[in-house]
Design a protein around this motif. Structure first.
Motif, PDB file in Angstrom:
ATOM      1  N   LYS A  72       0.815  -1.219   0.000  1.00 33.74           N
ATOM      2  CA  LYS A  72       0.000   0.000   0.000  1.00 33.74           C
ATOM      3  C   LYS A  72       0.848   1.268   0.000  1.00 33.74           C
ATOM      4  CE  LYS A  72      -4.078  -1.889   0.126  1.00 33.74           C
ATOM      5  NZ  LYS A  72      -4.560  -2.749   1.207  1.00 33.74           N
ATOM      6  N   PRO A 130      -9.017  -1.039  12.625  1.00 30.38           N
ATOM      7  CA  PRO A 130      -9.275  -1.060  11.174  1.00 30.38           C
ATOM      8  C   PRO A 130     -10.074  -2.300  10.734  1.00 30.38           C
ATOM      9  CG  PRO A 130      -7.000  -0.433  11.621  1.00 30.38           C
ATOM     10  CD  PRO A 130      -7.574  -0.911  12.918  1.00 30.38           C
ATOM     11  N   ALA A 146     -13.787  -2.347   8.992  1.00 24.55           N
ATOM     12  CA  ALA A 146     -14.007  -3.051   7.722  1.00 24.55           C
ATOM     13  C   ALA A 146     -15.170  -4.034   7.846  1.00 24.55           C
ATOM     14  CB  ALA A 146     -12.728  -3.771   7.299  1.00 24.55           C
ATOM     15  N   SER A 196      -4.102  -5.969   5.986  1.00 29.22           N
ATOM     16  CA  SER A 196      -4.510  -5.106   4.864  1.00 29.22           C
ATOM     17  C   SER A 196      -5.295  -3.907   5.377  1.00 29.22           C
ATOM     18  CB  SER A 196      -5.413  -5.862   3.880  1.00 29.22           C
ATOM     19  OG  SER A 196      -4.752  -6.986   3.399  1.00 29.22           O
ATOM     20  N   CYS A 197      -6.175  -4.143   6.376  1.00 23.01           N
ATOM     21  CA  CYS A 197      -7.012  -3.053   6.885  1.00 23.01           C
ATOM     22  C   CYS A 197      -6.171  -1.961   7.528  1.00 23.01           C
ATOM     23  CB  CYS A 197      -8.035  -3.588   7.894  1.00 23.01           C
ATOM     24  SG  CYS A 197      -9.220  -4.753   7.182  1.00 23.01           S
ATOM     25  N   ALA A 235      -3.068  -1.263   6.933  1.00 24.71           N
ATOM     26  CA  ALA A 235      -2.307  -0.597   5.867  1.00 24.71           C
ATOM     27  C   ALA A 235      -3.172   0.460   5.194  1.00 24.71           C
ATOM     28  CB  ALA A 235      -1.812  -1.627   4.852  1.00 24.71           C
ATOM     29  N   ASP A 236      -4.435   0.142   4.934  1.00 20.98           N
ATOM     30  CA  ASP A 236      -5.365   1.133   4.367  1.00 20.98           C
ATOM     31  C   ASP A 236      -5.510   2.336   5.296  1.00 20.98           C
ATOM     32  OD1 ASP A 236      -5.937  -0.278   2.053  1.00 20.98           O
ATOM     33  OD2 ASP A 236      -7.617  -1.376   2.968  1.00 20.98           O
ATOM     34  N   THR A 237      -5.679   2.064   6.583  1.00 24.00           N
ATOM     35  CA  THR A 237      -5.868   3.132   7.569  1.00 24.00           C
ATOM     36  C   THR A 237      -4.651   4.056   7.626  1.00 24.00           C
ATOM     37  OG1 THR A 237      -7.316   1.738   8.881  1.00 24.00           O
ATOM     38  CG2 THR A 237      -6.305   3.591  10.023  1.00 24.00           C
ATOM     39  N   ALA A 291      -2.335   4.503   5.300  1.00 23.64           N
ATOM     40  CA  ALA A 291      -2.206   5.236   4.026  1.00 23.64           C
ATOM     41  C   ALA A 291      -3.151   6.446   4.020  1.00 23.64           C
ATOM     42  CB  ALA A 291      -2.510   4.306   2.852  1.00 23.64           C
ATOM     43  N   ARG A 292      -4.373   6.241   4.505  1.00 22.77           N
ATOM     44  CA  ARG A 292      -5.357   7.325   4.549  1.00 22.77           C
ATOM     45  C   ARG A 292      -4.882   8.415   5.523  1.00 22.77           C
ATOM     46  NH1 ARG A 292      -9.611   4.060   5.085  1.00 22.77           N
ATOM     47  NH2 ARG A 292      -9.669   4.336   7.345  1.00 22.77           N
TER      48      ARG A 292
END
Lengths: 261, 261
Positions: free
Chosen positions: A21, A94, A98, A205-206, A208-210, A212-213
């Protein structure tokens, strides 16, 4: 650097998600292999270890910390946030978000180590956000040693996954949180056994999304993070088996260095 | 007191053997549950832990020390003997002697954790006493978590034991050393799978025999040992699960107290 710690090498599944990510970001990883696993230990002990690990990351250049260990995330995130002046992320929130972002009805399964499940952290956090959600939590202590043994698709592993997941199947869950950093490695057989209608929530993955945001929304933090494709992996104990497992987790070759606390 | 330490609660199978062979003798047990398991850790780390555990026993009244952890016995017995001025026993030598006391031919199987098997300690000691003996060693890392999960006679456990023991069966071993303190709890299914012609060597029973014989031959040590049926159990971390496992190992109820190192 992005600092990430786990009780062992399982957190490398989160490192992998971060690398995908946020490619290029420098990463400092600490795996407390000398005292792993945390899953069977008491809250006081896990909290002490989490504080020591965070201090190591901070002293070695981490500008944000990700607690990639579900046991430590459940138990120690508040203490770490209170003690260190930098953004702290962990793998529970996260994944909870999700799971609650999936279509209704919210019948959510959670699997993890005994400590994570006993802490009830996922259930508490899900209920706090949506009191109508139904949560079925289940400890699966054998999955970590099965992954570390490298028995990823043996009949024994399939049978044990089937046995563990049976109570969740009968409750017709709609999503399943993999509440342990080792479990993404077994995502395929878990998905196969739990069935097609169930969405699998991978906490690595969750988070990593958090992250990045967060970095997009906080450029002042983002500029503190160097981006030289520099990935450093420290562990408190090193063996051939840990090196082999690390490769399984990261899905690429990795060089571990030992640091004694 | 008789001091006994292990990486966790598995050493209680040795305590049970001592209680049967030397009824009434006071026992001081230390299980290093905060840092368990030792089996996956490096020799340097296991040696450091063994020294700390021995010091704890000595400072709390132990007059002899039994290292009831195969990983520590393999790696740390020489360091402990060199540092402390009291008789030190461990679980490897007595099991080796028992295996070599069985009828010829000496085709000996050894099962244990990865650290114990990788150390090659059983093979080295057997060969030193009898170069003609054949030794087949096999790591079985899943057996400890299966015992701790309480899956003692489930079909999954039976399958995993069968899978692990298969290479030993094809080599027609005549005796099988249970080279891990947890394994006596699985002695029945192991004996069933390996077959009737194979003698099972339980290292806890063997070390209890050795200690009883030593005390008969060394009355000056025997008089130092109090005999008030006083059994004290310390651990470095305590959870409900450890208490449950302790009862499984000792096969009677047990009260654990926590000591932080």
């Amino acid at each position: 650097m992005i600092g990430i710690f786990d009780s062992g090498i399982g957190g490398l599944t989160t490192v992998r998600a971060i690398m995908q990510k946020l490619p290029g970001y420098d990463i400092l990883y600490y795996g407390d292999t000398a005292r792993m696993p945390y899953g069977s230990k008491s809250p006081a002990t896990v909290q002490q270890y989490a504080m020591e690990n965070s201090r190591f990351l901070l002293e070695n250049g981490a500008k944000i910390i990700i607690i990639a260990c579900n046991s430590a995330a459940s138990i120690a995130v508040d203490a770490v946030k209170a003690s260190f002046d930098l953004p702290v992320f962990e793998v529970v929130d996260p994944a909870v978000e999700a799971a609650l972002a999936t279509p209704l009805p919210h019948r959510i399964g959670v699997i993890g180590t005994r400590a994570t499940i006993t802490s009830g952290i996922y259930e508490k956090k899900i209920k706090a956000l949506n009191p109508d959600a139904t949560v079925h939590s289940l400890p699966c202590p054998l999955l970590v040693p099965l992954v570390e043994e490298g028995w990823l698709d043996t009949p024994e592993t399939t049978r044990i996954i089937k046995k563990y997941l049976h109570p969740l199947k009968t409750r017709q869950i709609r999503s399943l949180i993999l509440g342990c950093t080792h479990y993404p490695i077994l995502e395929k057989p878990i998905a196969k056994k739990i069935g097609k209608g169930v969405r699998i929530i991978n906490s690595g993955s969750c988070v990593a999304d958090t992250v990045a945001r967060y970095l997009k929304e906080h450029p002042e933090t983002d500029t503190l993070l160097t981006k030289n494709h520099n990935h450093r992996f420290y562990v408190s104990d090193i063996t051939e088996q840990f090196e082999k497992s690390a490769k399984t987790m990261l899905q690429e070759s990795v060089s571990l260095s030992q640091i004694r606390m």
